[in-house]
Design a protein around this motif. Structure first.
Motif, short mmCIF file in Angstrom:
data_model
loop_
_atom_site.label_atom_id
_atom_site.label_comp_id
_atom_site.label_asym_id
_atom_site.label_seq_id
_atom_site.Cartn_x
_atom_site.Cartn_y
_atom_site.Cartn_z
N LYS A 1 0.82 -1.21 0.00
CA LYS A 1 0.00 0.00 0.00
C LYS A 1 0.86 1.26 0.00
O LYS A 1 0.35 2.37 -0.19
CB LYS A 1 -0.93 0.02 1.22
N PHE A 2 2.17 1.11 0.25
CA PHE A 2 3.05 2.25 0.39
C PHE A 2 4.08 2.30 -0.73
O PHE A 2 4.28 1.32 -1.46
CB PHE A 2 3.76 2.19 1.76
N ASP A 3 4.72 3.45 -0.88
CA ASP A 3 5.76 3.64 -1.89
C ASP A 3 6.84 2.58 -1.72
O ASP A 3 7.33 2.36 -0.60
CB ASP A 3 6.38 5.04 -1.73
N PRO A 4 7.24 1.90 -2.79
CA PRO A 4 8.17 0.77 -2.65
C PRO A 4 9.53 1.14 -2.06
O PRO A 4 10.10 0.36 -1.30
CB PRO A 4 8.30 0.24 -4.08
N GLU A 5 10.06 2.30 -2.41
CA GLU A 5 11.37 2.66 -1.86
C GLU A 5 11.26 3.01 -0.38
O GLU A 5 12.09 2.60 0.44
CB GLU A 5 11.99 3.83 -2.63
N GLU A 6 10.21 3.74 0.00
CA GLU A 6 10.03 4.12 1.40
C GLU A 6 9.79 2.88 2.27
O GLU A 6 10.33 2.76 3.38
CB GLU A 6 8.87 5.10 1.53
N VAL A 7 8.99 1.96 1.77
CA VAL A 7 8.67 0.77 2.57
C VAL A 7 9.89 -0.15 2.68
O VAL A 7 10.05 -0.88 3.67
CB VAL A 7 7.45 0.02 1.98
N HIS A 8 10.77 -0.09 1.69
CA HIS A 8 12.02 -0.86 1.74
C HIS A 8 12.84 -0.44 2.96
O HIS A 8 13.28 -1.28 3.75
CB HIS A 8 12.81 -0.63 0.45
N TYR A 9 13.03 0.86 3.12
CA TYR A 9 13.83 1.35 4.24
C TYR A 9 13.09 1.20 5.57
O TYR A 9 13.71 0.97 6.61
CB TYR A 9 14.24 2.80 4.00
N PHE A 10 11.77 1.29 5.53
CA PHE A 10 10.98 1.06 6.74
C PHE A 10 11.16 -0.38 7.23
O PHE A 10 11.37 -0.63 8.42
CB PHE A 10 9.50 1.35 6.47
N THR A 11 11.10 -1.32 6.29
CA THR A 11 11.28 -2.73 6.65
C THR A 11 12.67 -2.98 7.22
O THR A 11 12.83 -3.71 8.20
CB THR A 11 11.05 -3.62 5.41
N PHE A 12 13.66 -2.34 6.62
CA PHE A 12 15.03 -2.43 7.14
C PHE A 12 15.09 -2.00 8.59
O PHE A 12 15.68 -2.68 9.44
CB PHE A 12 15.96 -1.54 6.31
N SER A 13 14.48 -0.84 8.89
CA SER A 13 14.57 -0.30 10.25
C SER A 13 13.85 -1.19 11.25
O SER A 13 14.31 -1.37 12.38
CB SER A 13 13.99 1.13 10.29
N VAL A 14 12.73 -1.77 10.85
CA VAL A 14 11.98 -2.65 11.75
C VAL A 14 12.79 -3.91 12.06
O VAL A 14 12.91 -4.32 13.22
CB VAL A 14 10.61 -3.03 11.13
N LEU A 15 13.35 -4.54 11.02
CA LEU A 15 14.14 -5.76 11.24
C LEU A 15 15.39 -5.47 12.07
O LEU A 15 15.84 -6.32 12.84
CB LEU A 15 14.54 -6.37 9.91
N LYS A 16 15.93 -4.27 11.90
CA LYS A 16 17.14 -3.90 12.64
C LYS A 16 16.83 -3.67 14.11
O LYS A 16 17.56 -4.13 15.01
CB LYS A 16 17.72 -2.62 12.03
N LYS A 17 15.73 -2.99 14.39
CA LYS A 17 15.38 -2.64 15.77
C LYS A 17 14.71 -3.80 16.51
O LYS A 17 14.85 -3.93 17.72
CB LYS A 17 14.45 -1.42 15.78
N PHE A 18 13.96 -4.60 15.77
CA PHE A 18 13.19 -5.68 16.40
C PHE A 18 13.48 -7.03 15.73
O PHE A 18 12.62 -7.59 15.06
CB PHE A 18 11.69 -5.38 16.32
N PRO A 19 14.69 -7.56 15.91
CA PRO A 19 15.06 -8.81 15.24
C PRO A 19 14.20 -10.00 15.63
O PRO A 19 14.09 -10.97 14.88
CB PRO A 19 16.52 -9.02 15.68
N PHE A 20 13.53 -9.91 16.80
CA PHE A 20 12.68 -11.02 17.23
C PHE A 20 11.49 -11.23 16.30
O PHE A 20 10.91 -12.32 16.24
CB PHE A 20 12.18 -10.78 18.67
#
Length: 335
Positions: A12-31
């Motif tokens: 539902k979101f811009d592909p480039e923005e969601v790419h970096y968002f996913t990165f930040s989530v996996l980085k901060k919350f590896p669980f």
């Protein structure tokens, strides 16, 4: 879970923005990955030794996803056998103006015209020093402002700085998004570039495998030239293929966007290139197969065509981490 719940939200979101968002989530919350995503397969039968390196399984992540070597440890935890970072250039550059990344949902494809956006090789090296035993490929290119006649210096710079921090190198002269870059695929400049890098490589105590990443748009005559160049320069192998400029048989609204096309429309052509190189060279060098792998069957088809390893990018985005596990399961079944 990925395809039914996570992907519909992300798309539902811009592909480039969601790419970096996913990165930040996996980085901060590896669980999150460990809790909600499929557990990777660990099996010695999946191990492959290719160009002198031991891969824990033959499924890797293609360059372009972790350009700046920020997520290789976390991405490896998803089950990839190896991670290719980059494309890196000697100095940081912004790449092309946004918007530059487009989903073609009806075609299970992506068009990008990123333009080697990255923070430069020096910054990536600092992050690679924190590598937790992940097998890393370093994909290198030239800065946009560097003229082709000076391109070899950019590749040498990246090669020297990355040498102690990656396991193999990939020379990228096949991206369609840096002006005139693909001209370096012509026989004379390519032979010079690869020959220079290999000559430098052989002065090292422990030379690293150097691979060439080629475009799917090369003719059979050009592919025969590639075989000759590899034989002459004695580099380790080929990655087939990069994105395509072809727009045949697309139905998505974004099909007219400029840039490189990846995903399902590339499946057949990339496999044809793999088979051609393998057969015409007499299996003289290893090939990493990439392009349109959206299922375990797609991966096996490339392995049967002559690839020693495979890489995911667009298929990983559309199918999710489950695809890594499915491919490895299918390989085990086929043994």
């Amino acid at each position: 879970m990925y395809k039914s719940i996570i992907r519909p939200i992300l798309f539902k979101f811009d592909p480039e923005e969601v790419h970096y968002f996913t990165f930040s989530v996996l980085k901060k919350f590896p669980f999150i990955a460990k809790t909600f995503l499929p557990k990777p397969i660990e099996d010695q039968r999946l191990e492959r030794e290719v160009f002198g390196l031991k891969f824990k399984n033959p499924v890797g992540l293609a360059a372009g996803f972790d350009k700046d070597a920020k997520m290789f440890n976390e991405l490896s935890d998803l089950g990839f056998g190896f991670i290719e970072i980059g494309t890196l250039t000697p100095t940081a550059q912004d790449g092309n103006p946004k918007k530059r990344l487009f989903r073609l949902k009806e075609d299970s494809a992506i068009i990008n015209r990123m333009g080697f956006n990255n923070g430069g090789v020096d910054a990536a090296v600092e992050r690679l020093k924190k590598n937790k035993n992940v097998l890393i490929g370093g994909n290198i290119g030239k800065n946009k402002i560097t003229p082709n006649e000076d391109a070899v210096n950019d590749y040498i710079s990246c090669f020297e700085k990355l040498f102690d921090h990656v396991d193999y190198f990939v020379v990228n002269v096949s991206s369609p998004n840096t002006p005139n870059l693909r001209e370096l695929q012509d026989k004379e400049p390519l032979t010079k570039l690869l020959g220079t890098l290999q000559e430098l490589n052989l002065t090292k105590k422990n030379p690293k495998p150097i691979l060439l990443k080629i475009a799917p748009d090369l003719t059979n005559s050009q592919l025969l030239d590639i075989i000759e160049i590899i034989k002459e320069t004695q580099i380790a192998g080929v990655i087939a293929t990069n994105t395509t400029l072809s727009r045949e048989h697309l139905s998505s609204e974004n099909k007219k966007e400029t840039g490189g096309l990846s995903g399902k429309p590339l499946t057949k052509r990339s496999t044809e290139v793999i088979r051609f190189l393998s057969q015409k060279s007499g299996k003289a060098f290893p090939i990493i197969g990439v392009g349109g792998i959206h299922s375990a069957e797609d991966a096996l088809e490339k392995l049967e065509a002559g690839a020693s390893l495979v890489q995911l990018y667009t298929g990983f985005i559309y199918e999710g981490p489950e695809l890594i596990r499915e491919i490895n399961e299918k390989i085990l079944e086929s043994l």
